[in-house]
Design a protein around this motif. Structure first.
Motif, PDB file in Angstrom:
ATOM      1  N   GLU A 150       0.852  -1.197   0.000  1.00 59.19           N
ATOM      2  CA  GLU A 150       0.000   0.000   0.000  1.00 59.19           C
ATOM      3  C   GLU A 150       0.878   1.235   0.000  1.00 59.19           C
ATOM      4  O   GLU A 150       1.840   1.332   0.777  1.00 59.19           O
ATOM      5  N   THR A 151       0.559   2.205  -0.853  1.00 57.82           N
ATOM      6  CA  THR A 151       1.405   3.392  -1.001  1.00 57.82           C
ATOM      7  C   THR A 151       0.589   4.667  -0.822  1.00 57.82           C
ATOM      8  O   THR A 151      -0.507   4.800  -1.361  1.00 57.82           O
ATOM      9  N   ASP A 152       1.133   5.604  -0.050  1.00 59.73           N
ATOM     10  CA  ASP A 152       0.497   6.906   0.119  1.00 59.73           C
ATOM     11  C   ASP A 152       1.482   7.838   0.815  1.00 59.73           C
ATOM     12  O   ASP A 152       2.566   7.409   1.224  1.00 59.73           O
ATOM     13  N   THR A 153       1.089   9.087   0.978  1.00 56.00           N
ATOM     14  CA  THR A 153       1.957  10.032   1.690  1.00 56.00           C
ATOM     15  C   THR A 153       1.900   9.818   3.192  1.00 56.00           C
ATOM     16  O   THR A 153       2.819  10.170   3.921  1.00 56.00           O
ATOM     17  N   SER A 154       0.786   9.265   3.660  1.00 56.24           N
ATOM     18  CA  SER A 154       0.625   8.988   5.089  1.00 56.24           C
ATOM     19  C   SER A 154      -0.167   7.700   5.260  1.00 56.24           C
ATOM     20  O   SER A 154      -1.166   7.477   4.564  1.00 56.24           O
ATOM     21  N   LEU A 155       0.286   6.854   6.190  1.00 55.10           N
ATOM     22  CA  LEU A 155      -0.396   5.586   6.450  1.00 55.10           C
ATOM     23  C   LEU A 155      -0.560   5.405   7.962  1.00 55.10           C
ATOM     24  O   LEU A 155       0.194   4.672   8.600  1.00 55.10           O
ATOM     25  N   PRO A 156      -1.541   6.089   8.552  1.00 56.60           N
ATOM     26  CA  PRO A 156      -1.745   5.994  10.001  1.00 56.60           C
ATOM     27  C   PRO A 156      -2.302   4.630  10.407  1.00 56.60           C
ATOM     28  O   PRO A 156      -2.634   3.798   9.550  1.00 56.60           O
ATOM     29  N   THR A 157      -2.459   4.433  11.694  1.00 58.59           N
ATOM     30  CA  THR A 157      -2.885   3.136  12.219  1.00 58.59           C
ATOM     31  C   THR A 157      -4.236   2.701  11.652  1.00 58.59           C
ATOM     32  O   THR A 157      -4.418   1.524  11.299  1.00 58.59           O
ATOM     33  N   LEU A 158      -5.194   3.614  11.568  1.00 61.13           N
ATOM     34  CA  LEU A 158      -6.521   3.246  11.057  1.00 61.13           C
ATOM     35  C   LEU A 158      -6.441   2.764   9.609  1.00 61.13           C
ATOM     36  O   LEU A 158      -7.192   1.861   9.206  1.00 61.13           O
ATOM     37  N   ARG A 159      -5.537   3.341   8.841  1.00 59.54           N
ATOM     38  CA  ARG A 159      -5.343   2.893   7.459  1.00 59.54           C
ATOM     39  C   ARG A 159      -4.734   1.496   7.449  1.00 59.54           C
ATOM     40  O   ARG A 159      -5.111   0.645   6.633  1.00 59.54           O
ATOM     41  N   VAL A 160      -3.799   1.245   8.343  1.00 60.76           N
ATOM     42  CA  VAL A 160      -3.195  -0.090   8.455  1.00 60.76           C
ATOM     43  C   VAL A 160      -4.265  -1.115   8.791  1.00 60.76           C
ATOM     44  O   VAL A 160      -4.326  -2.199   8.186  1.00 60.76           O
ATOM     45  N   ILE A 161      -5.130  -0.788   9.759  1.00 58.52           N
ATOM     46  CA  ILE A 161      -6.200  -1.705  10.155  1.00 58.52           C
ATOM     47  C   ILE A 161      -7.142  -1.981   8.990  1.00 58.52           C
ATOM     48  O   ILE A 161      -7.561  -3.125   8.769  1.00 58.52           O
ATOM     49  N   ARG A 162      -7.464  -0.951   8.241  1.00 58.86           N
ATOM     50  CA  ARG A 162      -8.365  -1.121   7.096  1.00 58.86           C
ATOM     51  C   ARG A 162      -7.750  -2.047   6.053  1.00 58.86           C
ATOM     52  O   ARG A 162      -8.434  -2.925   5.506  1.00 58.86           O
TER      53      ARG A 162
END
Length: 270
Positions: A150-162
């Motif tokens: 997964e690639t983006d400028t920001s990958l916070p915890t909620l994004r990791v969980i998703r």
């Protein structure tokens, strides 16, 4: 304080030639106290115990320390212990940084089936204009199959969980997930999500990337083949090339550790 009175007695006897008896009487200090010398060897025992106690219990106060010391079998007068306590400057409260719990060494093992252990890790790079990007890599340790980049400028915890939820809904959830001690992975939110899905979080020890060797190997290969090989203008370009690379990695790239089979061959024809 007795220590201050001792200094006054020493000053009076040396500068004004007053007798020791008169000097002690003047400052109301018993002569026995003036001649008292602490047993440093005995103090070392208390110093060592207090240092270990404060290291384990950061916010502990004196009286709690005193009672714990006595319960540990170290019989000591509270005045003496307080003298040692203040000499160690433990009475001066310091603002402490949050600490990670001690990590138990986790030996890297070869899973015997899919969805037994996943490993996840982050990578970072930049676009041609200097804009930073982050990549979340997820693999199944059993056959080294890449489950996601997964690639983006920001990958916070909620994004990791998703992301993990989407993978789990598609192929089932793992028994364990191996991670390092990054802020996204030590988050309470991720811990709760893992418990809700019956997943054990395995933390490697700080500074020991070899304990997460499967995904570290993937990171190195991906960096050489993709991140160091191309100059990206947009995140979309990174995603497109990454998807093509993952497909080739899973279906066409043989692995020596998998008896020269591809991840998908090993998964289907072990």
């Amino acid at each position: 304080m007795p220590s201050e009175k001792k200094e006054v007695v020493t000053y009076l006897t040396s500068q004004y030639k007053i007798s020791e008896r008169k000097a002690c009487k003047a400052v109301q200090l018993p002569r026995s106290s003036y001649h008292y010398k602490p047993n440093d060897k005995q103090d070392d025992v208390y110093i060592e115990y207090l240092a270990a106690l404060v290291q384990k219990h950061v916010s502990i106060g004196f009286w709690q320390s005193y009672h714990r010391t006595r319960k540990a079998g170290l019989i000591v007068n509270h005045k003496k212990l307080y003298r040692i306590y203040t000499a160690m400057k433990l009475n001066i409260r310091k603002r402490t940084k949050k600490r990670l719990p001690a990590r138990v060494k986790q030996h890297l093992f070869q899973p015997t089936q899919i969805n037994e252990v996943w490993s996840i890790d982050f990578m970072s790079d930049s676009l041609w204009n200097g804009r930073r990007i982050r990549l979340l890599n997820v693999i199944d340790d059993y056959n080294r199959e890449v489950l996601l980049i997964e690639t983006d400028t920001s990958l916070p915890t909620l994004r990791v969980i998703r992301c993990l939820t989407e993978i789990g809904n598609h192929r089932g959830f793992p028994k364990m997930i191996r991670v390092d001690n990054g802020p996204e992975f030590i988050s309470v939110k991720l811990d709760i999500w893992c418990k809700e899905n019956g997943i054990q979080l395995i933390f490697i020890q700080p500074g020991e990337p070899t304990q997460n060797a499967y995904i570290e190997r993937l990171n190195g290969t991906f960096r050489r083949d993709v991140l160091n090989a191309y100059l990206f203008k947009t995140i979309q370009e990174v995603k497109e090339i990454s998807e093509a690379w993952v497909d080739d990695y899973n279906y066409h790239r043989p692995h020596q550790s998998l008896n020269n089979k591809t991840p998908m061959e090993y998964k289907l024809n072990k």
